[in-house]
Design an enzyme around this catalytic site. Sequence first.
Site, PDB file in Angstrom:
ATOM      1  N   GLU A 168     -32.505 -26.730  19.877  1.00  0.00           N
ATOM      2  CA  GLU A 168     -32.780 -25.963  18.662  1.00  0.00           C
ATOM      3  C   GLU A 168     -31.567 -25.768  17.760  1.00  0.00           C
ATOM      4  O   GLU A 168     -31.344 -24.680  17.237  1.00  0.00           O
ATOM      5  CB  GLU A 168     -33.352 -24.590  19.035  1.00  0.00           C
ATOM      6  CG  GLU A 168     -34.660 -24.705  19.774  1.00  0.00           C
ATOM      7  CD  GLU A 168     -35.193 -23.362  20.241  1.00  0.00           C
ATOM      8  OE1 GLU A 168     -36.396 -23.116  20.042  1.00  0.00           O
ATOM      9  OE2 GLU A 168     -34.433 -22.558  20.795  1.00  0.00           O
TER      10      GLU A 168
HETATM   11  C1  NGO Z   1     -36.917 -22.247  24.295  1.00  0.00           C
HETATM   12  C2  NGO Z   1     -35.612 -21.880  23.652  1.00  0.00           C
HETATM   13  C3  NGO Z   1     -34.975 -20.656  24.280  1.00  0.00           C
HETATM   14  C4  NGO Z   1     -35.999 -19.535  24.449  1.00  0.00           C
HETATM   15  C5  NGO Z   1     -37.166 -20.051  25.265  1.00  0.00           C
HETATM   16  C6  NGO Z   1     -38.212 -18.979  25.448  1.00  0.00           C
HETATM   17  C7  NGO Z   1     -35.318 -23.653  25.003  1.00  0.00           C
HETATM   18  C8  NGO Z   1     -34.714 -24.778  25.739  1.00  0.00           C
HETATM   19  N1  NGO Z   1     -34.814 -23.065  23.955  1.00  0.00           N
HETATM   20  O1  NGO Z   1     -36.471 -23.069  25.390  1.00  0.00           O
HETATM   21  O2  NGO Z   1     -33.915 -20.226  23.484  1.00  0.00           O
HETATM   22  O3  NGO Z   1     -35.406 -18.462  25.119  1.00  0.00           O
HETATM   23  O4  NGO Z   1     -37.757 -21.173  24.664  1.00  0.00           O
HETATM   24  O5  NGO Z   1     -39.317 -19.406  26.172  1.00  0.00           O
END
Ligand code: NGO
Length: 518
Positions: free
Chosen positions: A331
Amino acid sequence: MRRRRVLSALLLCLGAGVNTTAPAGAAPAPSPLGQVIPAPASVRSTGGAPFVLEDDVRIHVPARSPAAKAVGEYLAGLLRPSTGYGLPLTTAAGRDGIVLSLGGDSGREGYRMDVTGRAVVIRAATAAGLFHGVQTLRQLLPVSVERTYWQPGPWTVARGTVTDRPRYAYRGAMLDVARHFHPVGAVERYIDELALYKINYFHLHLTDDQGWRIAIKSRPQLTRHGGSTQVGGGSGGYFTKADYQRIVRYAASRYMTVVPEVDMPGHINAALASYAALNCNGVARPLYTGTAVGFSSLCVGRKAVNTFINDVLREIAALTPGPYLHIGGDEARATKRHSYAAFMRRAQAIVGKYGKTVMGWHQLTGATPARGAIAQYWGTRGDEPSVAAAARKGTRLVLSPGNHAYLDMKYNARTSLGRAWAGYTEVRKSYDWNPATFIHGAPASAVLGVEAPMWSETIGSSDAIDYMAFPRLPALAELGWSPASKHCWSDFRRRLAAQGDRWSVMGITYYRSPQVPW
Ligand code: NGO
């Protein structure tokens, strides 16, 4: 079509259950040998009077292996409080009582256990194998063995033979200590729970927008300032180097390798708040206690950023005996595409320079994964061409699909903890998927294993961890350990039901899923 599916589900389940050699005419009694999670590769129940653990039992350990002796000590430590027996260790050869012996061809983590009327013999090529065999033995004993004070017994173990080894080399669980800080004691408690299900990698998500949780000597502000709060505005916290090393040692004593994660170049606000020079405008950001994602980025290309990641990765590599260093990479929406690729190239090279193997979230495959790198898949559909292409070129995969493996997903609309971005995840959903075929177009041989992440935006205590992990964690553990031929929901839910009392005795408050006949 539907009939074919039902038929194949039935066929799939044939290999499950226990192969019982009962006397002619006698109906095979359901045996506790068939209750183990994860399901062992092979179980043969021989019937007859069980082995009974009594107060004269000794634990035989090999004379020349301190590691095997430590497994014997661990077993004695588990059994002594509830049985009240002395259970002394001995290096004298013996065929009665509990015998831990090294040898055979059970591989790096496998074991063989033979239970007769006189003895429980666990034999393995490694101390890790003995440790996993001990976890099986533990599940075969009455659940009251888990109490920490005296219980009346009797302490029986059903007769038979278990031959066992894991399907995958990597069977992980992750704990996010960044969104909510979880102190050493809570981490050790979780490690103990994971050990019961033969998990062998413990991934610590140490940094994120809301908190920096690992002391870095060359950058003291990271923890002093960046670790001073958490989601919702609590006081946060962090691990000193000694704390972290204690966790590493504790995990090692449970045959678990710690995988530390420093999430970069996004999910980095805590660091941007601690050191102004990491920001493109040279101004420190305010601390963040919300739960949005994708808004922060290191200023890729800045000299201060390069020295920062080098210092951080050097110090963490030096503290970590395990082979893997996780650099996040998910992200990074606030990082430009070409900057992301450049950043990941540099960060991976630094990890390699310090002798470690790179792990990253699967967005790493959108850059160029280093040789030998491991991508951790957290999408939901498995249709990710860049992940499949990287896997075909040698990148290994750890699977944590958000809609099956994420332990922070709500069970249903009434679950008060957790989130729901990947959908509600009941136990059956966490169990019914196949790691070998999940990523379309990736060779099954690229799959190193599975991991169950526990993100902590809403998880602030051990009770909360327990409630979200149980009963889903054992489902993930079984996918990682048991042969695909043993995969069978109807058998699994029956075995899961038998674990509930054990959790209650252990003080684990779990979700009483209506899908399981507790
Ligand atoms: C995503 C996000 C995290 C969140 C999570 C919550 C990933 C790899 N990045 O997973 O920052 O905490 O969802 O479910």
